[in-house]
Motif scaffolding. Sequence first.
Motif, PDB file in Angstrom:
ATOM      1  N   ARG A  73       0.831  -1.203   0.000  1.00  0.00           N
ATOM      2  CA  ARG A  73       0.000   0.000   0.000  1.00  0.00           C
ATOM      3  C   ARG A  73       0.865   1.252   0.000  1.00  0.00           C
ATOM      4  NH1 ARG A  73      -2.146   3.776   3.588  1.00  0.00           N
ATOM      5  NH2 ARG A  73      -0.789   2.971   5.212  1.00  0.00           N
ATOM      6  N   GLN A  74       1.895   1.277   0.839  1.00  0.00           N
ATOM      7  CA  GLN A  74       2.783   2.435   0.896  1.00  0.00           C
ATOM      8  C   GLN A  74       3.487   2.645  -0.443  1.00  0.00           C
ATOM      9  OE1 GLN A  74       3.201   4.674   3.214  1.00  0.00           O
ATOM     10  NE2 GLN A  74       2.273   3.741   5.007  1.00  0.00           N
ATOM     11  N   LEU A  75       3.914   1.557  -1.055  1.00  0.00           N
ATOM     12  CA  LEU A  75       4.607   1.667  -2.339  1.00  0.00           C
ATOM     13  C   LEU A  75       3.677   2.199  -3.425  1.00  0.00           C
ATOM     14  CD1 LEU A  75       7.334   1.169  -3.667  1.00  0.00           C
ATOM     15  CD2 LEU A  75       6.523  -1.088  -4.290  1.00  0.00           C
ATOM     16  N   LEU A  76       2.439   1.736  -3.440  1.00  0.00           N
ATOM     17  CA  LEU A  76       1.482   2.247  -4.422  1.00  0.00           C
ATOM     18  C   LEU A  76       1.182   3.719  -4.195  1.00  0.00           C
ATOM     19  CD1 LEU A  76      -1.013  -0.733  -4.775  1.00  0.00           C
ATOM     20  CD2 LEU A  76       0.718   0.034  -6.403  1.00  0.00           C
ATOM     21  N   LEU A  77       1.088   4.129  -2.936  1.00  0.00           N
ATOM     22  CA  LEU A  77       0.864   5.542  -2.655  1.00  0.00           C
ATOM     23  C   LEU A  77       2.075   6.386  -3.009  1.00  0.00           C
ATOM     24  CD1 LEU A  77      -1.101   5.437   0.709  1.00  0.00           C
ATOM     25  CD2 LEU A  77      -1.945   6.117  -1.527  1.00  0.00           C
ATOM     26  N   ALA A  78       3.258   5.809  -2.938  1.00  0.00           N
ATOM     27  CA  ALA A  78       4.470   6.554  -3.286  1.00  0.00           C
ATOM     28  C   ALA A  78       4.603   6.731  -4.786  1.00  0.00           C
ATOM     29  CB  ALA A  78       5.702   5.836  -2.746  1.00  0.00           C
ATOM     30  N   VAL A  79       4.087   5.804  -5.561  1.00  0.00           N
ATOM     31  CA  VAL A  79       4.336   5.811  -6.996  1.00  0.00           C
ATOM     32  C   VAL A  79       3.139   6.325  -7.794  1.00  0.00           C
ATOM     33  CG1 VAL A  79       4.836   4.329  -8.970  1.00  0.00           C
ATOM     34  CG2 VAL A  79       5.982   3.939  -6.801  1.00  0.00           C
ATOM     35  N   ARG A  80       1.944   5.855  -7.489  1.00  0.00           N
ATOM     36  CA  ARG A  80       0.839   6.029  -8.417  1.00  0.00           C
ATOM     37  C   ARG A  80      -0.095   7.187  -8.128  1.00  0.00           C
ATOM     38  NH1 ARG A  80      -2.246   0.744  -9.321  1.00  0.00           N
ATOM     39  NH2 ARG A  80      -3.161   2.050 -10.879  1.00  0.00           N
ATOM     40  N   ALA A  81      -0.351   7.527  -6.903  1.00  0.00           N
ATOM     41  CA  ALA A  81      -1.398   8.502  -6.585  1.00  0.00           C
ATOM     42  C   ALA A  81      -0.899   9.920  -6.821  1.00  0.00           C
ATOM     43  CB  ALA A  81      -1.854   8.331  -5.150  1.00  0.00           C
ATOM     44  N   ARG A  82      -1.204  10.449  -7.986  1.00  0.00           N
ATOM     45  CA  ARG A  82      -0.809  11.815  -8.327  1.00  0.00           C
ATOM     46  C   ARG A  82      -2.057  12.608  -8.701  1.00  0.00           C
ATOM     47  NH1 ARG A  82       3.961   9.420 -11.350  1.00  0.00           N
ATOM     48  NH2 ARG A  82       5.612   9.598  -9.814  1.00  0.00           N
ATOM     49  N   HIS A  83      -2.079  13.838  -8.264  1.00  0.00           N
ATOM     50  CA  HIS A  83      -3.195  14.706  -8.625  1.00  0.00           C
ATOM     51  C   HIS A  83      -2.945  15.324  -9.997  1.00  0.00           C
ATOM     52  CE1 HIS A  83      -5.156  14.487  -4.770  1.00  0.00           C
ATOM     53  NE2 HIS A  83      -4.001  14.703  -4.187  1.00  0.00           N
ATOM     54  N   LYS A  84      -4.001  15.462 -10.739  1.00  0.00           N
ATOM     55  CA  LYS A  84      -3.875  16.133 -12.037  1.00  0.00           C
ATOM     56  C   LYS A  84      -3.829  17.628 -11.809  1.00  0.00           C
ATOM     57  CE  LYS A  84      -6.218  12.552 -14.618  1.00  0.00           C
ATOM     58  NZ  LYS A  84      -7.371  12.198 -15.455  1.00  0.00           N
ATOM     59  N   LYS A  85      -2.948  18.287 -12.537  1.00  0.00           N
ATOM     60  CA  LYS A  85      -2.871  19.734 -12.429  1.00  0.00           C
ATOM     61  C   LYS A  85      -4.020  20.360 -13.207  1.00  0.00           C
ATOM     62  CE  LYS A  85       2.062  19.920 -11.714  1.00  0.00           C
ATOM     63  NZ  LYS A  85       3.338  20.483 -12.148  1.00  0.00           N
ATOM     64  N   LYS A  86      -4.559  21.415 -12.640  1.00  0.00           N
ATOM     65  CA  LYS A  86      -5.657  22.104 -13.300  1.00  0.00           C
ATOM     66  C   LYS A  86      -5.122  22.942 -14.455  1.00  0.00           C
ATOM     67  CE  LYS A  86      -8.452  22.432  -9.166  1.00  0.00           C
ATOM     68  NZ  LYS A  86      -9.111  23.332  -8.223  1.00  0.00           N
ATOM     69  N   LYS A  87      -5.837  22.928 -15.546  1.00  0.00           N
ATOM     70  CA  LYS A  87      -5.458  23.762 -16.690  1.00  0.00           C
ATOM     71  C   LYS A  87      -5.987  25.165 -16.450  1.00  0.00           C
ATOM     72  CE  LYS A  87      -5.391  20.032 -20.023  1.00  0.00           C
ATOM     73  NZ  LYS A  87      -5.940  19.514 -21.278  1.00  0.00           N
ATOM     74  N   ASP A  88      -5.105  26.145 -16.617  1.00  0.00           N
ATOM     75  CA  ASP A  88      -5.513  27.551 -16.419  1.00  0.00           C
ATOM     76  C   ASP A  88      -5.974  28.177 -17.690  1.00  0.00           C
ATOM     77  OD1 ASP A  88      -5.036  27.437 -13.741  1.00  0.00           O
ATOM     78  OD2 ASP A  88      -2.931  28.010 -13.957  1.00  0.00           O
TER      79      ASP A  88
END
Length: 112
Positions: A97-112
């Motif tokens: 679980r920690q490894l998946l949270l370190a690698v995969r969970a990224r927020h998408k940046k909002k387009k301005d």
Amino acid sequence: MIDLPQPTGAGLWPPEETQPRTKLNQPWRAFVALGEVVVAGLVLWAAFALWHAGVVTVVTTAGDGTRLVSERYFGGHIAGALGLGTLSAVLIVDAVRQLLLAVRARHKKKKD
């Protein structure tokens, strides 16, 4: 049956959160996962050692020269080994679980 008026309107729902949410993607979680894998390996080694300490082979020689071989199991040691094995499994699951949270969970940046 009593029919009471039900609340309606904006007061029914809690207010929206104004604080920004924390990021789940934190690369330091990979080091936590590595540490948990190492600890899980040590705990599993201790579980095997405790299991072997809980099983004792007893050899008895009868009066006519017959050798009787049996094994004696100590419940406390076996239970401790099973508990340590379970703890090791939980540590491995949390490391994944920690490894998946370190690698995969990224927020998408909002387009301005």
